[in-house]
Design a protein around this motif. Structure first.
Motif, PDB file in Angstrom:
ATOM      1  N   PRO A  28       0.868  -1.165  -0.101  1.00 44.35           N
ATOM      2  CA  PRO A  28      -0.061  -0.056   0.062  1.00 44.35           C
ATOM      3  C   PRO A  28       0.710   1.244  -0.062  1.00 44.35           C
ATOM      4  O   PRO A  28       2.108   1.245   0.199  1.00 44.35           O
ATOM      5  N   ASN A  29       0.277   2.502  -0.097  1.00 45.24           N
ATOM      6  CA  ASN A  29       0.924   3.559   0.200  1.00 45.24           C
ATOM      7  C   ASN A  29       0.580   4.263   1.433  1.00 45.24           C
ATOM      8  O   ASN A  29      -0.167   3.847   2.009  1.00 45.24           O
ATOM      9  N   ASP A  32      -3.059   4.869   3.088  1.00 47.62           N
ATOM     10  CA  ASP A  32      -3.986   4.257   2.446  1.00 47.62           C
ATOM     11  C   ASP A  32      -4.994   3.472   3.489  1.00 47.62           C
ATOM     12  O   ASP A  32      -4.241   3.303   4.776  1.00 47.62           O
ATOM     13  N   SER A  33      -6.128   3.268   3.277  1.00 45.61           N
ATOM     14  CA  SER A  33      -7.109   2.527   4.010  1.00 45.61           C
ATOM     15  C   SER A  33      -6.967   0.753   3.823  1.00 45.61           C
ATOM     16  O   SER A  33      -6.957   0.647   2.585  1.00 45.61           O
ATOM     17  N   SER A  42      -5.585   2.890   9.003  1.00 41.15           N
ATOM     18  CA  SER A  42      -4.813   3.599   7.974  1.00 41.15           C
ATOM     19  C   SER A  42      -3.398   3.289   8.227  1.00 41.15           C
ATOM     20  O   SER A  42      -2.846   3.025   9.149  1.00 41.15           O
ATOM     21  N   PRO A  76      -7.583  -3.750   0.739  1.00 42.39           N
ATOM     22  CA  PRO A  76      -7.328  -2.681   0.285  1.00 42.39           C
ATOM     23  C   PRO A  76      -8.760  -1.983   0.036  1.00 42.39           C
ATOM     24  O   PRO A  76      -9.741  -2.616  -0.297  1.00 42.39           O
ATOM     25  N   ARG A  79     -11.114   0.959  -5.549  1.00 39.38           N
ATOM     26  CA  ARG A  79     -10.829   2.095  -6.586  1.00 39.38           C
ATOM     27  C   ARG A  79     -12.290   2.333  -7.326  1.00 39.38           C
ATOM     28  O   ARG A  79     -13.058   1.317  -7.591  1.00 39.38           O
TER      29      ARG A  79
END
Length: 204
Positions: A28-29, A32-33, A42, A76, A79
């Motif tokens: 993840p970044n 990110d959630s 988070s 994740p 999107r």
């Protein structure tokens, strides 16, 4: 938003009660959630072999944090444009359920989960519910519990095969049921007309 399809089973590296560090292939970044056993958390740090998420004081009081050990479900956030194969979920845990009975079948396994009285009106036969982050269909509503049937592929792709009687599990009720409850309660208090409540209910 999430849809209750587990992306990966991650390994717990460390949990100090606030920060949960996981080893995972998913990268993840920062910020990110990620749903961990169904709870939206988070990402606060990312490393080569995984990432860490942080739990608030309120989260620790609402979640079955004793299950944040060994291995956990992760998903994740969706999107825009992703397929919705489960059902819409927010990653907001409504209550904790308790597994009271596990019943093997010829194909799959029945899980009986006792729920708190304050959410029983939000469940319905053939409705949706999330248990430890997994989107499931309710096969039967009993007086104080629900019966769910986990099919073999779900047992394989989740941790349900390791669950035992007495385990507490994170529960998220259906998103639409919660909104309908809110509108009907407002109508009862004359803060929302019954005509508008009926109109909004008809949309679902």
């Amino acid at each position: 938003m999430f849809n209750g399809l587990i992306r990966e089973i991650a390994k717990v590296v460390k949990f100090d009660g606030k920060t949960l560090s996981l080893a995972a292939d998913f990268k993840p970044n920062l910020g990110d959630s990620i749903a961990v056993n169904g709870a939206c958390l988070s990402v606060v740090s990312v490393s080569g072999g995984g990432f860490s998420v942080e739990l608030s004081s309120e989260s620790k009081e609402l979640l079955a944090i004793e299950n944040y050990k060994n291995r956990v479900h992760i998903e994740p956030a969706m999107r825009l444009g992703d397929r919705l194969d489960g059902h819409l979920m927010q990653g907001h845990i409504d209550a904790l359920g308790v597994i009271t009975k596990i019943e093997p079948l010829k194909t799959g396994v029945n899980f009986y989960i006792k729920l708190p009285k304050n959410i029983m009106h939000l469940v319905a036969t053939k409705g949706s519910i999330a248990v430890e982050g997994v989107s499931l269909t309710i096969n039967e509503v009993l007086s104080d519990s629900v019966r769910l049937t986990i099919i073999p592929i779900s047992l394989k792709d989740s941790l349900f095969g390791e669950f035992e009687v007495g385990r507490r599990v994170n529960i998220e009720t259906d998103l639409l049921a919660r909104y309908l409850e809110r509108m009907l309660n407002l109508a009862k208090k004359d803060e929302l007309s019954w005509e508008k409540a009926d109109f909004y209910a008809s949309l679902y």
